[in-house]
Design a protein around this motif. Sequence first.
Motif, mmCIF file in Angstrom:
data_model
loop_
_atom_site.group_PDB
_atom_site.id
_atom_site.type_symbol
_atom_site.label_atom_id
_atom_site.label_comp_id
_atom_site.label_asym_id
_atom_site.label_seq_id
_atom_site.Cartn_x
_atom_site.Cartn_y
_atom_site.Cartn_z
ATOM 1 N N ILE A 48 0.861 -1.362 0.114
ATOM 2 C CA ILE A 48 -0.012 -0.169 0.022
ATOM 3 C C ILE A 48 0.857 1.379 -0.059
ATOM 4 O O ILE A 48 2.114 1.201 0.370
ATOM 5 N N GLU A 49 0.171 2.416 -0.441
ATOM 6 C CA GLU A 49 0.913 3.519 -0.348
ATOM 7 C C GLU A 49 0.734 4.423 1.142
ATOM 8 O O GLU A 49 -0.318 4.186 1.462
ATOM 9 N N PRO A 50 1.667 4.927 1.517
ATOM 10 C CA PRO A 50 1.615 5.556 2.860
ATOM 11 C C PRO A 50 0.457 6.865 2.610
ATOM 12 O O PRO A 50 0.644 7.335 1.370
ATOM 13 N N PRO A 51 -0.013 7.581 3.373
ATOM 14 C CA PRO A 51 -0.674 8.544 3.144
ATOM 15 C C PRO A 51 0.219 9.576 2.703
ATOM 16 O O PRO A 51 1.208 9.680 3.046
ATOM 17 N N THR A 52 -0.636 10.362 1.898
ATOM 18 C CA THR A 52 0.431 11.609 1.068
ATOM 19 C C THR A 52 0.255 12.887 2.137
ATOM 20 O O THR A 52 1.506 13.121 2.512
ATOM 21 N N GLY A 53 -0.787 13.230 2.691
ATOM 22 C CA GLY A 53 -0.933 14.396 3.467
ATOM 23 C C GLY A 53 -2.035 14.143 4.565
ATOM 24 O O GLY A 53 -2.907 13.418 4.365
ATOM 25 N N VAL A 54 -1.481 14.614 6.127
ATOM 26 C CA VAL A 54 -2.325 14.491 7.078
ATOM 27 C C VAL A 54 -3.040 15.831 7.279
ATOM 28 O O VAL A 54 -2.447 17.020 7.091
ATOM 29 N N LEU A 55 -4.324 15.780 7.511
ATOM 30 C CA LEU A 55 -5.029 17.086 7.730
ATOM 31 C C LEU A 55 -5.369 16.942 9.265
ATOM 32 O O LEU A 55 -6.183 15.963 9.487
ATOM 33 N N LEU A 56 -5.088 17.820 10.089
ATOM 34 C CA LEU A 56 -5.369 17.840 11.623
ATOM 35 C C LEU A 56 -6.493 18.930 11.323
ATOM 36 O O LEU A 56 -6.340 20.196 11.084
ATOM 37 N N HIS A 57 -7.676 18.671 11.948
ATOM 38 C CA HIS A 57 -8.845 19.616 12.195
ATOM 39 C C HIS A 57 -9.473 19.653 13.581
ATOM 40 O O HIS A 57 -9.671 18.658 14.143
ATOM 41 N N GLY A 58 -9.851 20.726 13.896
ATOM 42 C CA GLY A 58 -10.355 21.065 15.436
ATOM 43 C C GLY A 58 -10.295 22.409 15.964
ATOM 44 O O GLY A 58 -9.730 23.114 15.375
ATOM 45 N N ASP A 156 10.218 10.526 2.863
ATOM 46 C CA ASP A 156 11.170 11.474 3.367
ATOM 47 C C ASP A 156 10.375 12.801 3.553
ATOM 48 O O ASP A 156 11.347 13.504 4.127
ATOM 49 N N ILE A 157 9.463 13.273 2.849
ATOM 50 C CA ILE A 157 8.917 14.434 3.030
ATOM 51 C C ILE A 157 7.394 14.189 3.480
ATOM 52 O O ILE A 157 6.608 13.569 2.902
ATOM 53 N N SER A 158 7.010 14.666 4.747
ATOM 54 C CA SER A 158 5.610 14.523 4.890
ATOM 55 C C SER A 158 5.039 15.966 5.094
ATOM 56 O O SER A 158 5.646 16.779 5.246
ATOM 57 N N ILE A 159 3.489 15.907 4.597
ATOM 58 C CA ILE A 159 2.780 17.209 4.667
ATOM 59 C C ILE A 159 1.768 16.960 5.695
ATOM 60 O O ILE A 159 0.961 16.015 5.525
ATOM 61 N N ILE A 160 1.767 17.928 6.570
ATOM 62 C CA ILE A 160 0.867 17.946 7.607
ATOM 63 C C ILE A 160 0.121 19.284 7.274
ATOM 64 O O ILE A 160 0.682 20.495 7.675
ATOM 65 N N ALA A 161 -1.221 19.478 7.428
ATOM 66 C CA ALA A 161 -1.849 20.816 7.415
ATOM 67 C C ALA A 161 -2.921 20.887 8.554
ATOM 68 O O ALA A 161 -3.167 19.691 9.331
ATOM 69 N N ALA A 162 -3.305 21.953 8.951
ATOM 70 C CA ALA A 162 -4.198 22.169 10.037
ATOM 71 C C ALA A 162 -5.283 23.212 9.796
ATOM 72 O O ALA A 162 -4.737 24.281 9.073
ATOM 73 N N THR A 163 -6.200 23.102 10.399
ATOM 74 C CA THR A 163 -7.477 24.211 10.238
ATOM 75 C C THR A 163 -8.259 24.120 11.357
ATOM 76 O O THR A 163 -8.610 23.023 11.891
ATOM 77 N N ASN A 164 -8.960 25.077 11.553
ATOM 78 C CA ASN A 164 -10.052 25.345 12.738
ATOM 79 C C ASN A 164 -11.420 25.010 11.799
ATOM 80 O O ASN A 164 -12.532 25.352 12.588
ATOM 81 N N ARG A 165 -11.283 25.398 10.570
ATOM 82 C CA ARG A 165 -12.516 25.384 9.669
ATOM 83 C C ARG A 165 -12.604 24.374 8.788
ATOM 84 O O ARG A 165 -12.584 24.552 7.600
ATOM 85 N N PHE A 166 -12.715 23.012 9.246
ATOM 86 C CA PHE A 166 -12.967 21.903 8.144
ATOM 87 C C PHE A 166 -13.956 22.347 7.373
ATOM 88 O O PHE A 166 -14.011 21.766 6.040
ATOM 89 N N ASP A 167 -15.238 22.692 7.750
ATOM 90 C CA ASP A 167 -16.415 22.758 7.017
ATOM 91 C C ASP A 167 -16.164 23.753 5.793
ATOM 92 O O ASP A 167 -16.922 23.685 4.710
#
Length: 270
Positions: A48-58, A156-167
């Motif tokens: 399987i492919e690892p996830p490309t990007g992780v989105l943290l929301h809350g 070797d490069i991970s992308i993490i993004a964050a948002t308070n406004r998922f909607d």
Amino acid sequence: ARAQAMQVTEQPTAEYGDIGGIDEQVQEVREAVEDPLTNPEQFVEVGIEPPTGVLLHGPPGTGKTMLAKAVANETDATFIKMAGSELVQKFIGEGARLVRDLFELAAENEPAIIFIDEIDAIASKRTESKTSGDAEVQRTMMQLLSEMDGFEARGDISIIAATNRFDMLDRAILRPGRFDRLIEVPEPTVEGREKILAIHTRDMNLADEVDFADLAGKTEGFSGAELESLCTEAGMFAIRDERTEVHTEDFEEALEKIDRDDSPGTPIAF
Ligand code: ATP
């Protein structure tokens, strides 16, 4: 300009153990970011492919940035931080270029974690108006998506993004191969608040009587960031009273002060 928009910050010092009440989210981030970095064969073997990007929301102040920093620290990855809002406000005409620079910078500093805070600033659902500002924001987002789509050497490069406004997010960024791992970071529960209070008082000179469970019960709706400032405020009351030991009454006074300064539910002004 480049230095202002994105920072290779000092290596973060946050550790997983500094994060309270969101163990499940810590675990999910480790699986999505740490495992591909430290054990890429595992993914190849399973096929399987690892996830490309992780989105943290809350909600604000719940530990999203802290989580991204902790995983960078614990994996010895370079931590590169960019705020979506800053890109849009200060660099009209340069957003796409800065996104390119960001990925170049990461490639030069592998292993690296790119952390994009306030991703909603460049990836909101399209509004009705078609002003040039919106077109520029759109271009910045397209550049981000194309960088992510063109991503080959995984891990070797991970992308993490964050948002308070998922909607408000444009769903295009959530497709497979983009931000395809969503992790919700909620407001802490009462048990979570108890753990966060214990963490933020670790270095404080506390009287034995101070009862975290009791304080946790009285801080419904507080985020981790707000609990942290409650602890600092309690320390300030001890100092005002010319004591070096922080007592329960100091926390009570800090709570009253916060109640006075803020209507319930609104973030504390620091
Ligand atoms: P925002 O959405 O406003 O950017 P965030 O979710 O990224 O907020 P952080 O910047 O990680 O929040 O949190 C701010 C500070 O609050 C942290 O540096 C930490 O001291 C404290 N904090 C927040 N959540 C937690 C937590 N779960 N455990 C311990 N401390 C926390």
